[in-house]
Design a protein around this motif. Structure first.
Motif, PDB file in Angstrom:
ATOM      1  N   ASN A 102      19.989  56.309 108.664  1.00  0.00           N
ATOM      2  CA  ASN A 102      20.812  55.641 107.653  1.00  0.00           C
ATOM      3  C   ASN A 102      20.319  55.950 106.240  1.00  0.00           C
ATOM      4  O   ASN A 102      21.126  56.178 105.326  1.00  0.00           O
ATOM      5  N   LYS A 138      21.356  59.480 105.385  1.00  0.00           N
ATOM      6  CA  LYS A 138      22.791  59.575 105.082  1.00  0.00           C
ATOM      7  C   LYS A 138      23.082  59.095 103.656  1.00  0.00           C
ATOM      8  O   LYS A 138      23.888  59.688 102.935  1.00  0.00           O
ATOM      9  N   GLN A 139      22.412  58.019 103.265  1.00  0.00           N
ATOM     10  CA  GLN A 139      22.587  57.510 101.906  1.00  0.00           C
ATOM     11  C   GLN A 139      22.090  58.515 100.883  1.00  0.00           C
ATOM     12  O   GLN A 139      22.720  58.726  99.839  1.00  0.00           O
ATOM     13  N   LEU A 142      21.935  61.799 101.257  1.00  0.00           N
ATOM     14  CA  LEU A 142      22.871  62.924 101.222  1.00  0.00           C
ATOM     15  C   LEU A 142      24.129  62.564 100.443  1.00  0.00           C
ATOM     16  O   LEU A 142      24.649  63.373  99.678  1.00  0.00           O
ATOM     17  N   SER A 143      24.603  61.334 100.623  1.00  0.00           N
ATOM     18  CA  SER A 143      25.792  60.903  99.913  1.00  0.00           C
ATOM     19  C   SER A 143      25.530  60.866  98.414  1.00  0.00           C
ATOM     20  O   SER A 143      26.384  61.272  97.608  1.00  0.00           O
ATOM     21  N   ARG A 144      24.356  60.441  98.019  1.00  0.00           N
ATOM     22  CA  ARG A 144      24.001  60.362  96.604  1.00  0.00           C
ATOM     23  C   ARG A 144      23.980  61.749  95.974  1.00  0.00           C
ATOM     24  O   ARG A 144      24.470  61.952  94.869  1.00  0.00           O
ATOM     25  N   TYR A 145      23.431  62.710  96.692  1.00  0.00           N
ATOM     26  CA  TYR A 145      23.314  64.051  96.109  1.00  0.00           C
ATOM     27  C   TYR A 145      24.605  64.867  96.252  1.00  0.00           C
ATOM     28  O   TYR A 145      24.728  65.903  95.650  1.00  0.00           O
ATOM     29  N   LYS A 146      25.530  64.363  97.050  1.00  0.00           N
ATOM     30  CA  LYS A 146      26.857  64.988  97.102  1.00  0.00           C
ATOM     31  C   LYS A 146      27.731  64.453  95.971  1.00  0.00           C
ATOM     32  O   LYS A 146      28.786  65.000  95.676  1.00  0.00           O
ATOM     33  N   ASP A 165      29.114  61.473  96.141  1.00  0.00           N
ATOM     34  CA  ASP A 165      30.198  60.663  96.717  1.00  0.00           C
ATOM     35  C   ASP A 165      30.130  59.221  96.207  1.00  0.00           C
ATOM     36  O   ASP A 165      29.055  58.729  95.909  1.00  0.00           O
ATOM     37  N   ARG A 208      25.424  70.900 105.035  1.00  0.00           N
ATOM     38  CA  ARG A 208      24.358  71.007 104.030  1.00  0.00           C
ATOM     39  C   ARG A 208      22.971  71.045 104.659  1.00  0.00           C
ATOM     40  O   ARG A 208      21.999  71.377 103.992  1.00  0.00           O
ATOM     41  N   ASP A 244      26.917  68.303 109.631  1.00  0.00           N
ATOM     42  CA  ASP A 244      26.731  68.321 108.179  1.00  0.00           C
ATOM     43  C   ASP A 244      26.318  69.729 107.760  1.00  0.00           C
ATOM     44  O   ASP A 244      25.211  70.193 108.073  1.00  0.00           O
TER      45      ASP A 244
END
Length: 375
Positions: A363, A366-367, A369-373, A375, A276, A274
């Motif tokens: 987990n 990961k959630q 990171l996905s939110r701030y990307k 996605d 980021r 990753d």
């Protein structure tokens, strides 16, 4: 709540709690009293001192109990500097030291000592060459932490200490993060500061090791407790609990550090691709239970609050820096910008940490990171 902030403090072990209760109940007398109960309390204190000294491979009379690791650091540094100022009035340290070190050195600077900061490399390490480059004929004392609490890098104290011994310079190390977890080379150190609550003992107790052949000056003249090192009635129950915690943990420490290192690697492997995420500190020479990282463009405080909202406790660095608006001195000293320094978060594992908890952390992260990307 799942706890991943063991570098800030650890929970007291059952044995430490039981020891505290037993000693507070049966050996509550002042250890300086000359009656039978006082003598019994002094015997408990003596046995506790033996335990801490043995863990350091030191002599009993080289260990002095204090009210905290920060107090141990302050009393050791001021005591060494003031007693040896005829040898020199220059002290060398790093920008990455604990706040208590900077406090002690500010106090000494106000009394005429010169403070020099040795540069850190990108991993937060002091090398022999960089240390040698800042030594002066007036240098009397060097203080470098064994491990940095924010980025986890462990210093090669032995190599640094050998260099300083060649110049007859005193060497102190804040070993609060490593005592009971990693070997501490007291044979090349003049002084060490320790804390009970970082190794499953109680808060409000610390200790200083000072080599028997090194001179030190008491901060308060006329003090009788702890051979004059620290004023105030000694907290024998807490000290006994400190000793019990160390006595219990040392036999399993090596195995436990291996287990925590594996859990740390599990987390790192999950995010190694990753772009980021930037992991801070030395990749190998580091605390095995410690993860310091930054999420690009996201303040560490926001990540900490998001984790907290999901029932996970992490931190944004040293607990002693909470409330400060200034970026981490450690991160700035290794070349990070103020904005990058504010991105730092710290995740630290301990005895109660399980594989399942680390997987939940992964987990959740990961959630996040996905939110701030987006996605």
């Amino acid at each position: 709540m799942i706890y991943f902030d063991y570098s800030a403090t650890t929970p007291m072990s059952d044995i430490a709690l039981q020891t505290y209760h037993r000693v507070a109940t049966d050996f509550f007398a002042n250890s300086r009293s000359l009656h039978t109960q006082g003598i019994e309390s002094e015997e408990v204190l003596s046995l506790s001192r033996q335990t801490i000294a043995h863990a350091l491979d030191a002599m009993d009379r080289e260990v002095y109990f204090t009210g905290s690791g920060s107090e141990a650091t302050f009393l050791a540094l001021t005591g060494l500097a003031l007693a040896n100022q005829k040898r020199g009035r220059t002290i060398i340290t790093t920008e990455g030291e604990h706040h208590s070190v900077h406090q002690a050195l500010t106090f000494l600077q106000q009394r005429g000592f010169t403070i020099i900061y040795v540069p850190l490399n990108q991993y937060g390490q002091v090398t022999v060459n960089t240390l040698q480059a800042v030594l002066t004929k007036d240098t009397v004392l060097v203080t470098i932490a064994h491990a940095n609490s924010e980025i986890g890098t462990v210093q090669d104290l032995y190599s640094l200490g050998k260099t300083l011994a060649e110049h007859d310079i005193l060497f102190h190390s804040d070993c609060v993060q490593t005592f009971g977890k990693l070997p501490i080379p007291t044979e090349i150190l003049s002084s060490v500061s320790l804390s009970a609550h970082k190794c499953y003992g109680p808060k409000g107790v610390g200790a200083a090791y000072i080599d028997k052949d090194v001179s030190w000056a008491p901060f308060l003249n006329g003090t009788t407790h702890e051979s004059g090192f620290r004023a105030g009635t000694v907290d024998v129950p807490a000290i006994a609990a400190f000793a019990a915690a160390i006595d219990e943990f040392l036999p399993v420490a090596k195995q436990e550090m291996k287990r925590l290192k594996d859990l740390r690697q599990l987390f790192l492997t999950s995010f190694e691709n990753d772009s980021r995420i930037s992991f801070e500190g030395h990749p190998i020479k580091r605390l095995p239970f410690h993860i310091g990282l930054r999420v690009k463009g996201v303040e560490g405080q926001l990540v900490m609050l998001e984790c907290n909202r999901n029932g996970i406790a992490i931190s944004t660095g040293s607990a002693c820096r909470v409330g400060e608006s200034q970026p981490s001195r450690t991160l700035i000293s290794i070349g990070r910008t103020p904005a990058e320094a504010h991105e730092l978060i710290r995740i630290t594992f301990g005895r109660q940490t399980t594989h399942e908890e680390v997987m939940l952390l992964i987990n959740t992260f990961k959630q996040l990171l996905s939110r701030y990307k987006g996605d």
